[in-house]
Motif scaffolding. Structure first.
Motif, PDB file in Angstrom:
ATOM      1  N   SER B  23      46.401  50.432  39.673  1.00  0.00           N
ATOM      2  CA  SER B  23      44.976  50.345  39.370  1.00  0.00           C
ATOM      3  C   SER B  23      44.421  48.980  39.757  1.00  0.00           C
ATOM      4  O   SER B  23      43.317  48.843  40.267  1.00  0.00           O
ATOM      5  N   HIS B  24      45.249  47.949  39.538  1.00  0.00           N
ATOM      6  CA  HIS B  24      44.855  46.598  39.926  1.00  0.00           C
ATOM      7  C   HIS B  24      44.655  46.506  41.447  1.00  0.00           C
ATOM      8  O   HIS B  24      43.637  45.998  41.925  1.00  0.00           O
ATOM      9  N   ALA B  27      41.488  48.232  42.562  1.00  0.00           N
ATOM     10  CA  ALA B  27      40.284  47.449  42.280  1.00  0.00           C
ATOM     11  C   ALA B  27      40.090  46.352  43.316  1.00  0.00           C
ATOM     12  O   ALA B  27      38.990  46.113  43.815  1.00  0.00           O
ATOM     13  N   GLU B  28      41.220  45.690  43.638  1.00  0.00           N
ATOM     14  CA  GLU B  28      41.156  44.614  44.614  1.00  0.00           C
ATOM     15  C   GLU B  28      40.751  45.152  45.995  1.00  0.00           C
ATOM     16  O   GLU B  28      39.916  44.574  46.676  1.00  0.00           O
ATOM     17  N   GLU B  30      39.000  47.827  46.598  1.00  0.00           N
ATOM     18  CA  GLU B  30      37.573  48.157  46.556  1.00  0.00           C
ATOM     19  C   GLU B  30      36.721  46.919  46.791  1.00  0.00           C
ATOM     20  O   GLU B  30      35.749  46.922  47.536  1.00  0.00           O
ATOM     21  N   ARG B  31      37.166  45.795  46.115  1.00  0.00           N
ATOM     22  CA  ARG B  31      36.371  44.569  46.250  1.00  0.00           C
ATOM     23  C   ARG B  31      36.390  44.077  47.696  1.00  0.00           C
ATOM     24  O   ARG B  31      35.367  43.713  48.268  1.00  0.00           O
TER      25      ARG B  31
END
Lengths: 111, 903
Positions: B23-24, B27-28, B30-31
């Motif tokens: 999940s981490h 997120a990264e 996506e950023r």
């Protein structure tokens, strides 16, 4: 890793995590982002250290964790400060301030 | 216990960690995509920031704190696989560990029960025994008035008293049996804090008046053994020593009085002493034993136990008790006319002896033997450890490829050491489990061997945490002892050896790294085994020497019958007629040459001692060396026992009541009391003028057994002392003594059916009992010695065989170059002899001081006894050569072609 970013002092990562969580529950990625943002990117949390630290704090019952779903649909593990964690944080902050004060004094008077 | 939960939920935690990390990363990613990177580049950078997921997983696992247990589990499973692959080795190792640890645990179990276990009473550490110190040995006997003086003088301390344990005639609706009973004061159970298992215990209300209350409390053991815990027994009336008595209760389970190692059956109120005819173990001065003992200050027969609550021991209370005793000692001394005896009495003072573990006559006898045996058992275990260490080392060399592979794949040395040690601990743990069973069996056997009669010593050996803890600790230490050293060496040698030289090895390279340690292990085994063997030979010789000792009387052809005349209810008036009836019956037994009677008996442990002897023509003396043993005997006693008179005459019919009292004394008494004067015709006695005339001198005999010194002994004719009741009848037989013993038993029983016959045995068997301790030592040390020899020989065989296998190619070359098989055989044998010889020399250096340490247990040999040392060394050398001969022969048969080709 850029050289103008300070390496985290041994043991301070735990305190920073506790401090960040003191304002409310967050998931791992957000914790990393928050520490970076607050310190104006001066401190970069080594991502390899973050999760072991979170797990360690959870084992010590300073944090509790629960799974949640973000608005974007991702499953995240949200960490929350426990009462014990809050107590630990205030102790560590007090210790830190004493230490910082001592160092400041030395730097001022040692000339 | 949280780590256990985490361990159990391990898989779930692993999943969660993966999900969290994923999940981490998402997120990264996506950023980074939002920042304008391509999805694939974004993923690459996100992962790179982590520096790889696996190390994080590893560190997160570490943070969970369960890593060590996961490793342990891994190691255990791996170890179990390794051990299963070598079942022969595993079984042999477990068996030898079970014997080694089991022997030690058995020794511990008995030692613990005898020496270190508190009495099953309330707060045992507060209890003290009162002792009259100042004499050569402790005297824990007081009169009942003395007990009362303590109670009145030191009112804040509770004092209770009990008599010695006595044989008691017990019957319930049927024939009577002999049981062990004890008289106690009314508050005894209360002071000890022992409650009733059923019914009630004896209380102060039971001992309000002399002769009162006819109640008895059974021990739980007796209740179970005799009545199968039938509650209906309580309230029942039984007959004890012919007195009807009501069973009021059963004492708490596990409580068997204050004497450890005795199975006590019942307790009776001390106020019943006279009614029950209790006449055991008393010291009398100026007293009439036919009147109730409780009223007489001159009869000392009570053991006093007091409870000093915590803190009171450091107050003035003990001093007040001592002062109280001082006063009564002084007033007793005043009454003594003889100044020397007065002085002797005044030496007495009161001492408080801690009573938390009770008292036991076994302690004095067996403390030192148990220490020696514990040492011997520890030696056996050490030899086993050395043996296993060398086996593991030898096996480890075969595993060097596996180990070097693991090392080169990145396993740390610590990890390898841990793995190998875990294997050893696994072995030790399995051995320890089996050892617990061995220990239970062994400890029971020990009690059977140590017993003087056919029934084992009744020492309760509970199966509890102390035993488990000892076995566990012993297993752990053993595992570390034999596992750690080889593990350290193998992990060091593994990488170099395994990959460089492969399967091939010459003695030149092998010797440098491995053989010295292996040799040191062999030398250690030989040293320990020799020390044990020397001990075993010394104890076997001691036992033989004792049995060969001249007893001074006939042992095999004399049968002794022991009975309880008084308990069976024969009064002194009836006694002469009864004794005549018994003697007549005994004389009719086939094969009997003569028969006679004795009051205290030979080899019986019973004695009657008189002090303050006055000797005609000598100044009066006092003190322990002026005491003598006294024995009243029937007609033909010396002829029956085979004790020759060296001077004077035997008793004769004319020596009756009303004529001059006569005595036959032994050589020791003649020497000690009369010196150079001829005693015949002279007088000695307890008063002035001395009453006994010496008419004969009999040769010294060891009437207390071969180890005990000959006492000064005076024999008096029963004819002149009809008040004394003989409890021993002796027959001298010409046929097989066993048959005669059975015939005698039957003859006595039919002559007087109500007579309680305790036993009918030869004097030889009674002699054997007095050396029970030496028998135990010789049997157990030779058992341990043989075990040690076998283990050491096996170790030697395995090590030599292994070195022969390793040197196959070298031996092949030697043979190919023309060495004779004989010289190759000698090469191997010489190596063995060197190692064994070194072990023997060190072993002898150890053995002589070890023998000196146990010197008091030996008999008839000095600590440096050459026969012992030579026998042990020769045995060890012969066995070692035999053990080495098989691999030596195999070495000589090496086929040079095959040895060279296998390279």
């Amino acid at each position: 890793m850029a050289s103008d970013r300070s390496d985290l002092l041994q043991g301070t990562l735990d305190m920073l995590i506790l401090k960040v969580l003191n304002r409310g529950p967050l998931h791992g990625y957000a914790i990393a982002q928050r520490i970076g943002a607050i310190s104006r990117a001066l401190l970069q949390v080594p991502q390899g250290s973050l999760y072991p630290a979170l797990h360690r704090l959870e084992n010590k019952r300073l944090l509790s964790a629960a799974w949640a779903r973000t608005p974007s649909g991702r499953d995240v593990k949200v960490y929350r400060l426990t009462t014990k964690g809050r107590r630990q944080l205030s102790e560590e902050v007090a210790d830190w301030e004493r230490l910082a004060e001592a160092i400041r004094l030395i730097l001022q008077t040692a000339e | 216990m949280r780590w256990l939960m985490r361990l159990i939920r391990r898989n779930r935690l692993e999943d969660e960690l993966d999900r969290e990390l994923a999940s981490h990363v998402e997120a990264e990613v996506e950023r980074l995509i939002a920042d304008g990177l391509t999805p694939s580049e974004a993923r690459r950078q996100a992962l790179a920031a982590f520096g790889g997921l696996e190390p994080i997983r590893e560190r997160a696992r570490d943070a969970r704190g369960t890593q060590w247990i996961e490793h342990l589990w891994q190691d255990l499973r791996y170890g179990a696989r390794v051990l299963r692959r070598a079942p022969g080795f595993t079984l042999a190792a477990i068996a030898s560990l079970a014997i080694g640890i089991g022997a030690n645990t058995a020794m511990f179990s008995v030692t613990d029960a005898l020496l270190f276990r508190p009495l099953p009473v309330e707060r045992p550490h507060e209890l003290v025994f009162l002792n009259r110190a100042g004499y050569s040995e402790p005297i824990q006997r007081f009169s009942y008035p003395a007990l009362q003086r303590f109670r009145q003088g030191v009112a804040e301390v509770p004092f209770a008293g009990n008599t010695s344990i006595a044989r008691t005639l017990f019957s319930v609706d049927g024939p009577s049996e002999l049981v062990l009973g004890q008289l106690v004061t009314g508050d005894w159970f209360d002071v000890l804090g022992v409650r009733a298992e059923a019914g009630r215990v004896i209380t102060a209300a039971d001992t309000q008046e002399l002769g009162g209350k006819p109640v008895v409390v059974l021990s739980d053991d007796f209740w179970a053994r005799r009545f199968a815990r039938d509650p209906a027994v309580i309230g029942k009336t039984v007959t004890i020593n012919r007195v009807p008595i009501t069973v009021v209760g059963v004492a708490a389970r596990g409580f068997s009085g204050l004497t450890i190692g005795t199975r006590l059956d019942c307790w009776l109120p001390v106020t019943m002493q006279h009614e029950l005819g209790y006449y055991t173990n008393a010291y009398m001065e100026d007293a009439d034993d036919r009147k109730p003992w409780l009223t007489q200050d001159g009869i000392e027969f009570l053991n006093i136990v007091a409870r000093l609550p915590d803190g009171m021991a450091h107050t003035a209370v003990p001093a007040r008790m001592a002062a109280l005793h001082r006063r009564s000692v002084d007033s007793q001394a005043e009454k003594l006319a003889d100044p020397e005896r007065r002085e002797f009495k005044r030496r007495e003072y009161l001492e408080l002896i801690s009573a938390w573990r009770g008292q036991s006559p076994l302690r004095e006898t067996f403390t030192e033997p148990l220490q020696v045996l514990m040492g011997a058992a520890a030696f056996v275990l050490l030899i086993g450890c050395a043996n296993l260490a060398s086996l593991i080392l030898a096996r480890g060399a075969a595993r060097s490829r596996e180990l070097s592979l693991r090392l080169s794949l990145g396993a740390s040395r610590g990890r390898i050491v841990r793995q190998l040690t875990t294997e050893s601990l696994l072995l030790a743990g399995l051995g320890g489990l089996a050892a617990v069973a061995v220990a239970r069996w062994g400890a029971d056997g020990l009690l059977r061997l140590a017993a003087t009669t056919r029934t084992p010593i009744p020492l309760s050996l509970p199966f509890d945490w102390r035993l488990i803890a000892f076995a566990g600790a012993a297993s752990l230490l053993t595992g570390l002892a034999f596992g750690l050293m080889p593990a350290l060496r193998l992990s060091r040698a593994g990488l170099v050896d395994g990959l460089k030289t492969g399967s091939r090895s010459t003695s030149a390279s092998g010797r440098k790294t491995r053989v010295p340690f292996g040799r040191a292990l062999i030398i250690a085994q030989v040293t320990l085994a020799l020390t044990l063997l020397v001990g075993a030979v010394a104890f076997v010789r001691t036992f033989k020497n004792l049995l060969a000792e001249q007893s001074g009387f006939e042992r095999e052809q004399v049968v002794s019958a022991r009975f309880e005349t008084q308990l069976a209810g024969f009064g002194k008036e009836q006694w002469p007629a009864l004794s005549q009836r018994l003697l007549d019956a005994a004389r009719r037994v086939p094969g009997v040459r003569s028969a006679s009677l004795g009051v205290t008996g030979t080899l019986s442990g019973v004695m009657r001692i008189g002090g303050g002897i006055v000797v005609e023509g000598q100044p009066p003396h006092a003190g322990p060396e002026w005491t003598l043993r006294e024995e009243q005997v029937g007609d033909d006693f010396f002829a029956t026992m085979g004790m020759p008179l060296v001077r004077g005459r035997d008793f004769r019919l004319a020596d009756r009541v009303g004529t001059q009292s006569v005595a036959v004394i032994n050589e020791t008494m003649a020497r000690r009391f009369f010196g150079d004067v001829d005693p015949i015709g002279r007088h000695f006695g307890y008063g002035t003028p001395p009453e006994f005339e010496v008419v004969g001198i009999v040769r010294d005999a060891r009437i207390d057994g071969p180890r005990s010194p000959v006492p000064s002994l005076a024999y008096l004719p029963l004819r002149q002392h009809p008040r004394n009741v003989a409890n021993y009848l002796y027959i001298r037989v010409t046929n097989a003594p066993e048959a005669a013993a059975n015939a005698l038993r039957a003859a006595l029983a039919s002559a007087e059916p109500s007579l309680a016959i305790r036993e009918v045995v030869t004097l030889g068997e009674l002699t054997g009992r007095t050396v029970a301790r030496e028998r135990l030592m010789s049997q157990l040390t030779s058992g341990f010695g043989l075990l040690a020899l076998a283990v050491a020989a096996l170790g030697l065989y395995a090590t030599i065989s292994y070195s022969v296998v390793r040197r196959t190619s070298e031996l092949g070359v030697r043979l190919a170059l023309g060495a004779s098989p004989g010289s190759v055989r000698w090469l191997v044998l010489r190596e063995t002899l060197l190692v064994v010889g070194a072990g023997c020399v060190i072993g002898l250096l150890f053995a002589v001081p070890a023998l000196r340490y146990v010197g008091t247990l030996l008999f008839g040999l000095s600590p440096g006894d050459p026969v012992t040392l030579v026998t042990a060394t020769a045995t060890l050398l012969v066995v070692s050569v035999l053990a080495a001969l098989i691999p030596a022969m195999r070495a000589a048969r090496t086929d040079p072609i095959r040895a060279l080709r296998s390279e």
